[in-house]
Design a protein around this motif. Structure first.
Motif, mmCIF file in Angstrom:
data_model
loop_
_atom_site.group_PDB
_atom_site.id
_atom_site.type_symbol
_atom_site.label_atom_id
_atom_site.label_comp_id
_atom_site.label_asym_id
_atom_site.label_seq_id
_atom_site.Cartn_x
_atom_site.Cartn_y
_atom_site.Cartn_z
ATOM 1 N N ALA B 38 -2.728 12.512 0.618
ATOM 2 C CA ALA B 38 -2.548 12.901 -0.782
ATOM 3 C C ALA B 38 -3.654 12.276 -1.622
ATOM 4 O O ALA B 38 -4.191 11.212 -1.289
ATOM 5 C CB ALA B 38 -1.183 12.428 -1.279
ATOM 6 N N LEU B 39 -3.978 12.936 -2.713
ATOM 7 C CA LEU B 39 -5.038 12.451 -3.598
ATOM 8 C C LEU B 39 -4.594 11.174 -4.309
ATOM 9 O O LEU B 39 -3.508 11.120 -4.890
ATOM 10 C CB LEU B 39 -5.385 13.528 -4.635
ATOM 11 C CG LEU B 39 -6.478 13.160 -5.640
ATOM 12 C CD1 LEU B 39 -7.804 12.946 -4.942
ATOM 13 C CD2 LEU B 39 -6.583 14.235 -6.710
ATOM 14 N N ASN B 40 -5.431 10.157 -4.232
ATOM 15 C CA ASN B 40 -5.158 8.922 -4.976
ATOM 16 C C ASN B 40 -6.070 8.813 -6.195
ATOM 17 O O ASN B 40 -5.621 8.488 -7.277
ATOM 18 C CB ASN B 40 -5.370 7.706 -4.073
ATOM 19 C CG ASN B 40 -4.886 6.424 -4.711
ATOM 20 O OD1 ASN B 40 -3.879 6.437 -5.426
ATOM 21 N ND2 ASN B 40 -5.600 5.335 -4.505
ATOM 22 N N ARG B 41 -7.350 9.124 -6.011
ATOM 23 C CA ARG B 41 -8.285 9.039 -7.132
ATOM 24 C C ARG B 41 -9.525 9.874 -6.864
ATOM 25 O O ARG B 41 -10.008 9.940 -5.734
ATOM 26 C CB ARG B 41 -8.690 7.578 -7.357
ATOM 27 C CG ARG B 41 -9.713 7.395 -8.445
ATOM 28 C CD ARG B 41 -9.621 6.063 -9.115
ATOM 29 N NE ARG B 41 -10.384 5.041 -8.430
ATOM 30 C CZ ARG B 41 -10.730 3.886 -9.012
ATOM 31 N NH1 ARG B 41 -10.366 3.621 -10.247
ATOM 32 N NH2 ARG B 41 -11.399 2.996 -8.340
ATOM 33 N N ASP B 62 -10.665 9.705 -3.001
ATOM 34 C CA ASP B 62 -9.937 8.612 -2.351
ATOM 35 C C ASP B 62 -8.532 9.136 -2.058
ATOM 36 O O ASP B 62 -7.802 9.507 -2.987
ATOM 37 C CB ASP B 62 -9.910 7.407 -3.301
ATOM 38 C CG ASP B 62 -9.057 6.281 -2.764
ATOM 39 O OD1 ASP B 62 -9.021 6.109 -1.536
ATOM 40 O OD2 ASP B 62 -8.419 5.571 -3.572
ATOM 41 N N LEU B 64 -4.708 8.909 0.223
ATOM 42 C CA LEU B 64 -3.789 7.972 0.866
ATOM 43 C C LEU B 64 -2.896 8.728 1.846
ATOM 44 O O LEU B 64 -2.486 9.878 1.583
ATOM 45 C CB LEU B 64 -2.916 7.269 -0.178
ATOM 46 C CG LEU B 64 -3.590 6.154 -0.983
ATOM 47 C CD1 LEU B 64 -2.662 5.667 -2.088
ATOM 48 C CD2 LEU B 64 -4.010 4.993 -0.089
ATOM 49 N N VAL B 81 3.832 9.180 -0.344
ATOM 50 C CA VAL B 81 2.677 8.344 0.019
ATOM 51 C C VAL B 81 3.193 7.030 0.584
ATOM 52 O O VAL B 81 4.122 6.430 0.054
ATOM 53 C CB VAL B 81 1.802 8.090 -1.231
ATOM 54 C CG1 VAL B 81 0.763 7.007 -0.964
ATOM 55 C CG2 VAL B 81 1.119 9.373 -1.657
ATOM 56 N N ARG B 82 2.588 6.611 1.669
ATOM 57 C CA ARG B 82 3.045 5.350 2.285
ATOM 58 C C ARG B 82 2.733 4.185 1.356
ATOM 59 O O ARG B 82 1.655 4.117 0.773
ATOM 60 C CB ARG B 82 2.348 5.137 3.619
ATOM 61 C CG ARG B 82 2.803 6.117 4.667
ATOM 62 C CD ARG B 82 2.426 5.635 6.038
ATOM 63 N NE ARG B 82 2.700 6.679 7.004
ATOM 64 C CZ ARG B 82 3.807 6.755 7.725
ATOM 65 N NH1 ARG B 82 4.763 5.848 7.575
ATOM 66 N NH2 ARG B 82 3.972 7.726 8.592
ATOM 67 N N SER B 83 3.683 3.282 1.292
ATOM 68 C CA SER B 83 3.508 2.149 0.394
ATOM 69 C C SER B 83 2.501 1.162 0.980
ATOM 70 O O SER B 83 2.170 1.220 2.173
ATOM 71 C CB SER B 83 4.845 1.458 0.163
ATOM 72 O OG SER B 83 5.282 0.871 1.364
ATOM 73 N N PHE B 84 2.052 0.286 0.125
ATOM 74 C CA PHE B 84 1.073 -0.717 0.527
ATOM 75 C C PHE B 84 1.598 -1.579 1.671
ATOM 76 O O PHE B 84 0.878 -1.867 2.638
ATOM 77 C CB PHE B 84 0.740 -1.591 -0.691
ATOM 78 C CG PHE B 84 -0.304 -2.613 -0.435
ATOM 79 C CD1 PHE B 84 -1.647 -2.282 -0.449
ATOM 80 C CD2 PHE B 84 0.047 -3.926 -0.176
ATOM 81 C CE1 PHE B 84 -2.611 -3.230 -0.204
ATOM 82 C CE2 PHE B 84 -0.916 -4.886 0.063
ATOM 83 C CZ PHE B 84 -2.244 -4.533 0.042
ATOM 84 N N ALA B 88 -0.935 0.546 4.465
ATOM 85 C CA ALA B 88 -1.498 1.810 3.987
ATOM 86 C C ALA B 88 -2.796 2.175 4.684
ATOM 87 O O ALA B 88 -3.571 1.306 5.086
ATOM 88 C CB ALA B 88 -1.731 1.717 2.487
ATOM 89 N N VAL B 89 -2.999 3.471 4.821
ATOM 90 C CA VAL B 89 -4.243 4.002 5.371
ATOM 91 C C VAL B 89 -4.896 4.852 4.296
ATOM 92 O O VAL B 89 -4.253 5.705 3.677
ATOM 93 C CB VAL B 89 -3.980 4.839 6.630
ATOM 94 C CG1 VAL B 89 -5.264 5.533 7.089
ATOM 95 C CG2 VAL B 89 -3.440 3.963 7.746
ATOM 96 N N GLU B 90 -6.193 4.591 4.081
ATOM 97 C CA GLU B 90 -6.944 5.276 3.029
ATOM 98 C C GLU B 90 -7.936 6.233 3.661
ATOM 99 O O GLU B 90 -8.481 5.952 4.725
ATOM 100 C CB GLU B 90 -7.678 4.220 2.199
ATOM 101 C CG GLU B 90 -8.473 4.758 1.035
ATOM 102 C CD GLU B 90 -9.265 3.645 0.348
ATOM 103 O OE1 GLU B 90 -9.463 3.745 -0.861
ATOM 104 O OE2 GLU B 90 -9.679 2.700 1.039
#
Lengths: 38, 254
Positions: B38-41, B62, B64, B81-84, B88-90
């Protein structure tokens, strides 16, 4: 020549200290973080 | 020097977000392994006008990892989105798109993924399990035990392993192995597979049922195994690329 003058003006403007109360325009990038930043 | 200067576009502008949405959809649609992203930034955007209603857009994204496996029919907007602290995988992607008459098409994309550092996780959550290598012996043993357990207790089609998606190992206060893996149904029933599981073949693309399993195996203090498998149901393959062929194609994606 038009391009050169424009570039010089921008460079010169950036060297001038901002007056008191000046608010910088928002940065175009990066964008907002939707979840969290690694 | 280009005839037309690059147009200024902000990363949070609606046009950038629309382009990013098209890019993420393309990336997930062309990925064969792991999970949907999913889009993070939007890290950067550049636009090169090509003519009336025609422009080339370069995006740096970026992303996630989500909890939805790439084979899952769940729409991305419904994927979590998987939590920190889940380690997490970026994903970092460079994408080149064309916008012609308002319609986006991806011309090229390049992505790299990496997990957050273990030190970061430990700092925030000292007892949280960390990602393990997918070829770790305990991971492989847990996947095998989980799949055997499911097949022995479920009367439906005999399931075979497609790929291991994620694995985590926790050592304290208990020794626990947690795995996630994708499965596919075969032409055997669980009963038939008891005699010769090797002979069971994955169903053809247009009939195959795919699924996803999660399992946790406690090793210490007491041995325990919990398995949960969900079948996705019928999947429609992409006409140009047989679905199973794509699943089994080796790639260098990390």
């Amino acid at each position: 020549p038009v391009v050169k003058r424009a570039v010089a003006e921008v460079a010169q403007r950036d060297k001038v200290p901002h007056p008191v109360g000046f608010v910088s325009p928002p940065l175009l990038c990066p964008g907002k973080v939707r979840h969290f930043k690694i | 020097v280009p005839a037309t200067p690059p147009a200024l576009l902000g990363c949070d502008d609606p046009e950038s977000e629309a382009a990013a949405e098209a890019a993420v959809s393309y990336i997930n649609g062309h990925s064969h392994h792991g999970y949907k992203f999913a889009l993070n930034r939007i890290e950067n955007v550049r636009v090169l006008p090509q003519g009336p209603n025609n422009e080339i857009i370069f995006l740096e994204l970026d992303l996630l990892e989500t909890t939805c496996h790439i084979l899952s029919p769940t729409p991305l907007k419904n994927c979590t989105v998987r939590s920190f602290i889940e380690h997490a995988v970026e994903g970092d992607c460079d994408v080149k798109l064309q916008r012609l008459d308002g319609k986006f098409s991806v011309l090229a994309s390049k992505c790299h993924s990496h997990a957050d550092s273990s030190e970061d996780i430990i700092q925030l959550c000292p007892d949280c399990p960390l990602l393990a290598r997918l070829n770790n012996t305990e991971v492989l043993e847990t996947v095998t035990a989980a799949l055997n357990d499911h097949n022995s207790k479920t009367p439906g089609a005999y399931l075979k392993l497609l790929e291991i998606g994620r694995a985590k190992i926790q050592y304290s206060p208990a020794h626990i192995v947690v795995v996630e893996f994708a499965v596919a149904a075969t032409n055997c029933s669980a009963e038939e597979a008891k005699d010769n599981a090797e002979a069971c073949q994955l169903l053809p693309d247009d009939q195959s049922n795919f699924g996803f399993c999660t399992a946790s195996r406690v090793i210490i203090p007491s041995k325990d195994l919990k398995v949960d498998c969900q079948l996705y149901g019928h999947q429609v393959p992409t006409p140009a690329i047989p679905f199973l062929s794509r699943v089994f194609q080796p790639t260098s994606v990390s």
